[in-house]
Design an enzyme around this catalytic site. Structure first.
Site, PDB file in Angstrom:
ATOM      1  N   ASP A 278     -93.754 -30.076 -28.280  1.00 48.75           N
ATOM      2  CA  ASP A 278     -93.536 -28.691 -28.677  1.00 48.75           C
ATOM      3  C   ASP A 278     -92.049 -28.465 -28.932  1.00 48.75           C
ATOM      4  O   ASP A 278     -91.339 -29.398 -29.306  1.00 48.75           O
ATOM      5  CB  ASP A 278     -94.088 -27.751 -27.573  1.00 48.75           C
ATOM      6  CG  ASP A 278     -94.622 -26.450 -28.151  1.00 48.75           C
ATOM      7  OD1 ASP A 278     -93.844 -25.741 -28.817  1.00 48.75           O
ATOM      8  OD2 ASP A 278     -95.805 -26.141 -27.931  1.00 48.75           O
TER       9      ASP A 278
ATOM     10  N   HIS B 105     -91.755 -21.001 -27.731  1.00 48.38           N
ATOM     11  CA  HIS B 105     -93.118 -21.523 -27.887  1.00 48.38           C
ATOM     12  C   HIS B 105     -93.426 -22.661 -26.901  1.00 48.38           C
ATOM     13  O   HIS B 105     -94.471 -22.663 -26.247  1.00 48.38           O
ATOM     14  CB  HIS B 105     -93.290 -21.999 -29.332  1.00 48.38           C
ATOM     15  CG  HIS B 105     -94.684 -22.375 -29.694  1.00 48.38           C
ATOM     16  ND1 HIS B 105     -95.190 -23.640 -29.480  1.00 48.38           N
ATOM     17  CD2 HIS B 105     -95.679 -21.661 -30.256  1.00 48.38           C
ATOM     18  CE1 HIS B 105     -96.456 -23.680 -29.902  1.00 48.38           C
ATOM     19  NE2 HIS B 105     -96.769 -22.494 -30.389  1.00 48.38           N
TER      20      HIS B 105
ATOM     21  N   SER C 189    -102.333 -21.985 -30.635  1.00 48.03           N
ATOM     22  CA  SER C 189    -101.332 -22.636 -29.783  1.00 48.03           C
ATOM     23  C   SER C 189    -101.533 -22.292 -28.321  1.00 48.03           C
ATOM     24  O   SER C 189    -101.262 -23.107 -27.450  1.00 48.03           O
ATOM     25  CB  SER C 189     -99.930 -22.153 -30.152  1.00 48.03           C
ATOM     26  OG  SER C 189     -99.418 -22.872 -31.229  1.00 48.03           O
TER      27      SER C 189
END
Ligand SMILES: *[C@@H]1O[C@H](CO)[C@@H](O)[C@H](O)[C@H]1NC(C)=O
Ligand SMILES: *[C@@H]1O[C@H](CO)[C@@H](O)[C@H](O)[C@H]1NC(C)=O
Ligand SMILES: *[C@@H]1O[C@H](CO)[C@@H](O)[C@H](O)[C@H]1NC(C)=O
Ligand SMILES: *[C@@H]1O[C@H](CO)[C@@H](O)[C@H](O)[C@H]1NC(C)=O
Ligand SMILES: *[C@@H]1O[C@H](CO)[C@@H](O)[C@H](O)[C@H]1NC(C)=O
Ligand SMILES: *[C@@H]1O[C@H](CO)[C@@H](O)[C@H](O)[C@H]1NC(C)=O
Ligand SMILES: *[C@@H]1O[C@H](CO)[C@@H](O)[C@H](O)[C@H]1NC(C)=O
Length: 784
Positions: free
Chosen positions: A152, A225, A570
């Protein structure tokens, strides 16, 4: 003097073709498959160098063109090549594939809040409280010996979600490292974050040197994220956390709170773009990360990254990497993508991956709009209201506030500079979703002097409400409610409204429903494998965030938060990765396919009203959005039977679709089984003409002595029969094979032209039941 200028003139002429060929050079991934394991690492790298030498002029050129030599499990390399050099290499017998790395191909599957085709991608805010249910967590020791690799945007190690207080020593099996870099030193790894690495070579080759104001050259997460997904999969239990404004207050916990995290940073800020535009992840960097993760000793890999449209396996770094992970029985969970509700948009469809779609949770943030006629219209928000509750404010549809000369469409969407400050001042403004970011629309209203903002869903958005921390009092409404407000605006000369303060409400019904953004089947890469596999919470999920960027990612938002509400597949992917980690702790010998099978066959297809799942628009959902159904962690540890598959089965599958052999220790049989015969816990048959019979094998993992009975609800226009229809087991681990025959019983329906892909397929299911267990498989069939 004259002579020398002649020389430079000639040099110049010579340089022109050289420069031209230089400028054509791009990064290619040359893939040889799995290496035999007989060669030393240096030997493999030497081999790669020899291949490069065969197309390059000089030793020097070959050396400098090489970015990565993949040699730990994956055999391949990434290098700068001209198209001619690439095509020359692709003709070699040993080469499985040569793919050009497209810098725009991969991104994280969230919050690219710029909208596509007028329909929002999955950014949003709301909340979720991780419910594992049953005794799965204690039985799995909360995942304490399991190592989860997360590919990520890195991690914010200071978050309370990553504290290691009370955790045991790092598992002995761990072979990874804690790579240091800017703002990330060895102290940032601990017994929770046991490893961290970052991969920049591909990114820098494509975009030039990393701008260190935009991102950290280290495993540290500037984006948010990566911190969000890592804390969702394995964050510690942290009491008293909340999103901005106190919404979603409660305890935050990752799915496997004592599991270990290995961070692989592969996604980077898009250079020169606003942060809200998202980030980019290069195929060559991801392959290097997966190759390391396999060798480092992770048990599960969570990848909330993918493409926005389908890609063939050998052009897909995630699919290639995951295949090699499967050889070591590493479970790979990936997001299905945020390109829904358009059919056939699915990302990460390889049958050795768990492909995860996104759905809602039973929590809302209620903030109704009160209209001047006394009526209330339901809305949702996580933005604190500063409006005077005793006052009514003038209300307007943004279209009616357009600056002179601005298109009505532009104003209705509240695009930048579309609203007239004179007309907007002091008003609550309704804007339609689409094209620009949701928080951006709020900002447009605010800068034009608006006091409040109503974000209205389009018909395509339906009832899916993403909750954002706006910069002015705001609420978001469904399409139906938007129409009610617009009717009211139409009905009166002086429309008035107020937005009531938001409240967190639990146990809302119906839940779950599918998120509009979740990418849908059919699986266009392999129509005979049903995808996605499963759905999990992905709408308005609360988890840890970077303290380096605002929750909205807008440049003029100065707010910093420790936890943030975000939406996307996600967010769903790490829920399933965590479940796989807990299952791995309970059943360490199960294969990655057995783990996926347990998650799929125990899934549920009904919401909390006991009714079949809906889409966000209220229509009935099907297996092209939810796969086998919503994951049910409380049930996964005891599935009764599993559909197992080995690395070899996947190689056989690749033979059946004509992909070159990817493992030198293996050769394709003369007549490989069909793709449909891959021992998958679901069944898809594309263009059925007459009758198809597929083979399946189940392994008993429940009671030693048990009898399972077949039942089915066939898709319309086909019949479904099993042979045998009763399976007797007398020990654990026993395997039984059966066939499923699907026969067309009537003609293909006449499809309506504008909905062809959806119309073609019909859905049903079959299951094996022994009483306590119901081992269920979805079926999707289209007729020839
Ligand atoms: C919004 O986006 C769609 C799809 O990209 C485009 O067709 C349309 O023209 C855009 N609308 C405006 C007002 O820019
Ligand atoms: C790592 O950085 C932190 C500050 O972020 C500092 O307190 C710590 O001493 C450093 N550790 C090492 C081993 O350099
Ligand atoms: C680096 O990024 C910052 C912020 O986006 C920008 O202001 C600056 O110009 C960039 N520097 C370079 C060298 O591109
Ligand atoms: C995948 O490969 C097939 C066969 O080589 C090709 O026809 C197809 O266009 C490819 N699809 C994509 C999305 O690249
Ligand atoms: C409408 O918005 C688009 C961007 O979507 C912009 O390119 C165009 O100039 C705008 N046109 C008018 C007349 O407002
Ligand atoms: C409101 O009025 C406008 C113009 O008269 C019309 O185009 C629109 O459809 C009306 N909207 C609703 C929701 O009634
Ligand atoms: C179905 O199979 C029959 C017999 O093999 C063949 O004649 C027919 O063309 C097929 N139909 C379609 C639509 O493929």
């Amino acid at each position: 003097m004259k002579k020398s200028s002649t020389i430079s003139f000639f040099l110049f002429l010579l340089l022109i073709p050289l420069l031209a060929s230089c400028s054509e050079k791009q990064v290619y991934i040359v893939y040889f498959g799995e290496h035999s394991g007989e060669k030393a690492l240096q030997e493999i790298e030497d081999d790669h160098h020899s291949y490069l030498m065969s197309v390059k002029e000089t030793e020097e050129e070959a050396k400098s063109s090489l970015l990565y030599s993949y040699k730990r499990s994956i055999n391949g390399f990434a290098a700068l090549l001209t198209p001619e050099q690439a095509s020359k290499l692709s003709e070699l017998g040993e080469v499985v594939s040569v793919s050009r790395s497209d810098p725009n191909k991969y991104s994280t599957h969230t919050t690219r809040s710029w909208e596509f085709s007028g329909l929002e991608e999955g950014e949003g805010h709301g909340n979720h409280f991780f419910k594992m249910g049953g005794d799965l967590l204690p039985k799995a020791g909360y995942g304490k010996d399991i190592i989860i690799g997360v590919l990520d945007s890195g991690v914010w190690p200071e978050s309370k979600s990553f504290r290691d207080k009370g955790m045991g020593p790092v598992p002995k099996s761990w072979k990874g490292i804690c790579q240091t870099g800017t703002a990330f030193n060895s102290s940032h790894c601990n017994r929770k974050i046991i490893g961290a690495r970052y991969y920049l070579k591909g990114f820098e080759k494509q975009f030039g040197p990393l701008n260190t104001t935009e991102d950290y050259p280290s495993p540290r997460d500037k984006d948010g994220h990566g911190t969000h997904t890592a804390s969702t999969v394995a964050g510690r239990t942290v009491p008293n956390v909340a999103a901005i404004g106190g919404f979603a207050h409660g305890t935050a916990s990752g799915g496997a709170p004592l599991a270990r995290l290995a961070i692989y940073k592969v996604c980077w800020a898009l250079p020169g773009k606003p942060k809200v535009a998202g980030n980019v992840c290069l195929m060559e960097d991801m392959l290097a990360a997966i190759d390391d993760a396999i060798a480092d000793g992770v048990h599960v890999i969570s990848i909330s990254i993918g493409t926005s449209s389908p890609v063939n396996y050998t052009d897909d770094g995630i699919a290639i990497g995951a295949l090699h992970a499967t050889k070591k029985n590493i479970v790979v969970s990936c997001s299905a993508g945020n390109s829904g509700p358009t059919p056939g948009t699915l990302s990460n469809p390889a049958p050795w991956i768990i492909t995860v779609g996104a759905s809602s949770v039973d929590r809302e943030f209620i903030a109704p709009v009160v209209l001047g006629n006394g009526k209330r219209v339901e809305g949702q928000t996580v933005t604190p209201s500063k409006l005077n509750p005793k006052k009514m404010y003038p209300l307007a549809y943004a279209t009616d506030l357009a600056e002179p000369g601005v298109l009505r469409d532009n104003a209705s969407l509240c695009l930048p500079d579309s609203l007239s400050p004179k007309k907007t001042k002091g008003k609550i403004v309704l804007c339609m979703r689409g094209n620009n970011s949701r928080v951006g629309k709020g900002l447009v209203v605010k800068s034009a002097g608006g006091v409040g903002f109503i974000l209205a869903n389009t018909r395509a958005n339906g009832a899916e409400i993403p909750c954002d921390p706006h910069l002015l009092p705001a609420t978001a409404v469904t399409y139906k409610n938007a129409m009610r407000i617009l009717e009211y605006i139409n009905s009166t000369k002086w429309p008035r409204a107020n937005i009531l303060p938001g409240m967190t409400v639990l146990h809302t019904k119906p839940a779950p429903f599918m998120a509009a953004f979740t990418s849908r089947g059919p699986n266009v890469i392999e129509p005979n494998i049903l995808k996605p596999d499963i759905t999990a919470p992905g709408l308005n999920i609360l988890a840890a965030w970077t303290e380096e960027d605002s929750p909205t990612k807008l440049p003029n938002d100065p707010r910093i938060v420790k936890y943030n509400l975000v939406s996307g597949t996600s967010m769903a992917c790490p829920h399933v990765a965590a479940t796989a980690a807990l299952l791995k702790a309970i059943h360490p010998t199960w294969s990655s396919a057995a783990i996926r099978s347990a998650i799929m066959t125990t899934a549920i297809q009904k919401n909390n009203l006991g009714l079949p799942f809906n889409e966000e628009d209220g229509n009935l959902a099907n297996s092209f959005s939810y796969g086998s159904g919503h994951f049910r962690p409380a049930k996964v540890a005891d599935p009764g039977l599993v559909y197992d598959a080995s690395y070899t089965d996947y190689l056989l599958y690749l033979c059946s679709i004509g992909v070159k052999v990817v493992d030198s220790s293996f050769s394709c049989p003369v007549k490989p089984p069909t793709a449909m015969d891959l021992n998958y816990p679901s069944l898809a048959i594309s263009k059925l003409n007459g009758t198809v019979t597929v083979k399946r094998t189940v392994t008993n993992v429940g009671q030693p002595k048990s009898t399972y009975f077949f039942s089915s609800t066939p898709p319309s226009r086909v019949s479904v029969k099993a042979k045998p229809s009763i399976l007797f087991f007398n020990h654990v681990g026993q395997k039984k094979s059966f066939t499923i025959t699907v026969e067309a019983t009537s003609e293909k329906p006449v499809t309506s032209k504008n909905d062809e892909k959806e119309e073609e397929y019909a859905f049903g299911w079959y299951s094996w039941t022994d009483g306590p267990h119901n081992v269920r498989s979805p079926i999707a069939v289209s007729l020839a």
